[in-house]
Design a protein around this motif. Structure first.
Motif, PDB file in Angstrom:
ATOM      1  N   THR A  40       0.771  -1.146  -0.077  1.00 48.79           N
ATOM      2  CA  THR A  40      -0.157  -0.011   0.090  1.00 48.79           C
ATOM      3  C   THR A  40       0.869   1.433   0.022  1.00 48.79           C
ATOM      4  O   THR A  40       0.455   2.148  -0.559  1.00 48.79           O
ATOM      5  N   ARG A  41       1.807   1.409   0.770  1.00 49.09           N
ATOM      6  CA  ARG A  41       2.803   2.588   0.862  1.00 49.09           C
ATOM      7  C   ARG A  41       3.668   2.588  -0.389  1.00 49.09           C
ATOM      8  O   ARG A  41       3.774   3.573  -0.919  1.00 49.09           O
ATOM      9  N   GLY A  42       3.940   1.247  -1.041  1.00 43.94           N
ATOM     10  CA  GLY A  42       4.584   1.335  -2.367  1.00 43.94           C
ATOM     11  C   GLY A  42       3.884   2.227  -3.399  1.00 43.94           C
ATOM     12  O   GLY A  42       4.215   2.830  -4.293  1.00 43.94           O
ATOM     13  N   PHE A  43       2.802   1.658  -3.566  1.00 41.62           N
ATOM     14  CA  PHE A  43       1.872   1.978  -4.798  1.00 41.62           C
ATOM     15  C   PHE A  43       1.464   3.577  -4.425  1.00 41.62           C
ATOM     16  O   PHE A  43       1.205   4.206  -5.279  1.00 41.62           O
ATOM     17  N   GLY A  44       0.870   3.609  -3.235  1.00 43.71           N
ATOM     18  CA  GLY A  44       0.308   4.794  -2.788  1.00 43.71           C
ATOM     19  C   GLY A  44       1.124   6.159  -2.675  1.00 43.71           C
ATOM     20  O   GLY A  44       0.730   7.267  -2.685  1.00 43.71           O
ATOM     21  N   GLY A  45       2.365   5.939  -2.646  1.00 39.39           N
ATOM     22  CA  GLY A  45       3.291   7.146  -2.103  1.00 39.39           C
ATOM     23  C   GLY A  45       4.025   7.495  -3.428  1.00 39.39           C
ATOM     24  O   GLY A  45       4.382   8.521  -3.708  1.00 39.39           O
ATOM     25  N   ASN A  46       4.170   6.632  -4.424  1.00 32.08           N
ATOM     26  CA  ASN A  46       4.863   7.076  -5.714  1.00 32.08           C
ATOM     27  C   ASN A  46       6.319   7.474  -5.441  1.00 32.08           C
ATOM     28  O   ASN A  46       6.745   8.150  -5.749  1.00 32.08           O
ATOM     29  N   THR A  47       6.931   6.900  -4.481  1.00 28.85           N
ATOM     30  CA  THR A  47       8.280   7.087  -3.932  1.00 28.85           C
ATOM     31  C   THR A  47       9.232   5.998  -4.258  1.00 28.85           C
ATOM     32  O   THR A  47       8.606   4.958  -4.766  1.00 28.85           O
ATOM     33  N   LEU A 152      -6.490  16.618 -11.907  1.00 27.87           N
ATOM     34  CA  LEU A 152      -6.257  15.805 -10.404  1.00 27.87           C
ATOM     35  C   LEU A 152      -4.960  16.175 -10.115  1.00 27.87           C
ATOM     36  O   LEU A 152      -4.304  16.416 -10.720  1.00 27.87           O
ATOM     37  N   LYS A 153      -5.117  16.734  -8.902  1.00 29.26           N
ATOM     38  CA  LYS A 153      -3.817  17.170  -8.071  1.00 29.26           C
ATOM     39  C   LYS A 153      -2.962  16.168  -7.621  1.00 29.26           C
ATOM     40  O   LYS A 153      -1.569  16.415  -7.492  1.00 29.26           O
ATOM     41  N   THR A 154      -3.382  14.741  -7.405  1.00 29.88           N
ATOM     42  CA  THR A 154      -2.375  13.868  -7.000  1.00 29.88           C
ATOM     43  C   THR A 154      -1.888  12.966  -8.386  1.00 29.88           C
ATOM     44  O   THR A 154      -2.755  12.394  -9.294  1.00 29.88           O
ATOM     45  N   PRO A 155      -0.643  13.008  -8.817  1.00 25.16           N
ATOM     46  CA  PRO A 155      -0.003  12.323  -9.919  1.00 25.16           C
ATOM     47  C   PRO A 155      -0.613  10.921 -10.092  1.00 25.16           C
ATOM     48  O   PRO A 155      -1.011  10.455 -11.233  1.00 25.16           O
ATOM     49  N   PHE A 157      -3.390   9.633  -9.194  1.00 21.11           N
ATOM     50  CA  PHE A 157      -4.722   9.706  -9.597  1.00 21.11           C
ATOM     51  C   PHE A 157      -4.952   9.994 -11.131  1.00 21.11           C
ATOM     52  O   PHE A 157      -5.867   9.269 -11.847  1.00 21.11           O
ATOM     53  N   ALA A 158      -4.072  10.883 -11.562  1.00 26.67           N
ATOM     54  CA  ALA A 158      -4.007  11.156 -12.985  1.00 26.67           C
ATOM     55  C   ALA A 158      -3.531   9.957 -13.748  1.00 26.67           C
ATOM     56  O   ALA A 158      -4.149   9.831 -14.806  1.00 26.67           O
ATOM     57  N   GLU A 159      -2.533   9.375 -13.198  1.00 27.23           N
ATOM     58  CA  GLU A 159      -2.135   8.172 -13.889  1.00 27.23           C
ATOM     59  C   GLU A 159      -3.317   6.969 -14.399  1.00 27.23           C
ATOM     60  O   GLU A 159      -3.196   6.373 -15.149  1.00 27.23           O
ATOM     61  N   ASP A 160      -3.970   6.804 -12.829  1.00 25.41           N
ATOM     62  CA  ASP A 160      -4.803   5.785 -12.951  1.00 25.41           C
ATOM     63  C   ASP A 160      -6.248   5.989 -13.933  1.00 25.41           C
ATOM     64  O   ASP A 160      -6.573   5.500 -14.516  1.00 25.41           O
ATOM     65  N   TYR A 161      -6.423   7.434 -13.960  1.00 30.11           N
ATOM     66  CA  TYR A 161      -7.550   7.827 -14.653  1.00 30.11           C
ATOM     67  C   TYR A 161      -7.096   7.572 -15.991  1.00 30.11           C
ATOM     68  O   TYR A 161      -7.845   7.195 -17.214  1.00 30.11           O
ATOM     69  N   ALA A 162      -5.838   7.812 -16.374  1.00 32.30           N
ATOM     70  CA  ALA A 162      -5.535   7.823 -17.892  1.00 32.30           C
ATOM     71  C   ALA A 162      -5.395   6.375 -18.347  1.00 32.30           C
ATOM     72  O   ALA A 162      -5.735   5.684 -19.357  1.00 32.30           O
ATOM     73  N   LEU A 163      -4.841   5.332 -17.497  1.00 32.52           N
ATOM     74  CA  LEU A 163      -4.929   3.836 -17.540  1.00 32.52           C
ATOM     75  C   LEU A 163      -6.360   3.364 -17.717  1.00 32.52           C
ATOM     76  O   LEU A 163      -6.844   2.688 -18.682  1.00 32.52           O
ATOM     77  N   PHE A 164      -7.405   4.048 -16.962  1.00 31.81           N
ATOM     78  CA  PHE A 164      -8.647   3.695 -17.171  1.00 31.81           C
ATOM     79  C   PHE A 164      -9.283   3.944 -18.463  1.00 31.81           C
ATOM     80  O   PHE A 164      -9.740   3.185 -19.260  1.00 31.81           O
TER      81      PHE A 164
END
Length: 194
Positions: A40-47, A152-155, A157-164
């Motif tokens: 969760t931290r790996g995917f959610g943090g984009n770090t 979308l302010k969170t990168p 989320f923008a990537e998830d939307y683009a993938l969808f």
């Protein structure tokens, strides 16, 4: 190490962690919780995440600390994460036993012409047209990721939307090829869902 290597290896891919079940001992429970925190931290943090030397050698253009650029899906009976900061990185969808009509599910599996059970045929379509599908996903994904039409302010989320959107475009082409939708119906369906 295997989890970290799999996470975000391809920016346009979704990594699936399937069928998390209740652990049978307290040590296994701690191990499961630690793995889920990592995920969760790996995917959610984009770090950036520490990768092995073999990973870097096998993936040109990466470094030892390569960020996770994709998303993950976790399925299972439990989700034993209690930290608020970790849970805030997750979208939880709870499905109760009575939410699924097993008789209807069996009926759809026995009648592949029913739209919800087209999954296997859709996978065959993608396999047979893989070059075109990858090109379509790449062009849609890159364009939408950088345009960010929803602001979308969170990168991630923008990537998830683009993938969808990219997947919806491929599925639309599949339905058009099957004759299940007209071009206008396909366009309207995508616009309504997005």
């Amino acid at each position: 190490i295997a989890l970290t290597e799999a996470m975000g290896q391809n920016a346009d891919a979704v990594t699936i962690f399937d069928d998390i079940t209740p652990p049978d001992s307290s040590s296994n429970a701690r191990d499961l919780k630690a793995k889920l925190e990592l995920i969760t931290r790996g995917f959610g943090g984009n770090t950036p995440r520490k990768r092995s030397r073999a990973y870097v050698e096998a993936n040109p253009g990466t470094t030892e600390f390569t960020p996770v650029l994709s998303s993950g899906v976790i399925t299972g009976e439990i989700f034993p994460i209690s930290l608020k900061s970790s849970r805030s990185r997750v979208v939880e969808v709870e499905i109760r036993r009575n939410d699924c009509d097993l008789n209807e599910l069996t009926n759809q599996q026995n009648h592949p012409e029913v739209l919800p059970s087209f999954a296997e045929d859709f996978i065959s379509f993608v396999t047979e047209n893989i070059d075109n599908v990858l090109e379509s996903v790449k062009s849609h994904f890159n364009a939408l990721r950088f345009q960010n039409p929803l602001q979308l302010k969170t990168p991630r989320f923008a990537e998830d939307y683009a993938l969808f959107c990219a997947v919806a475009s491929v599925f639309s082409k599949y339905l058009l090829g099957k004759g299940n939708l007209s071009i206008s119906e396909s366009t309207n369906l995508i616009n309504e869902d997005l």
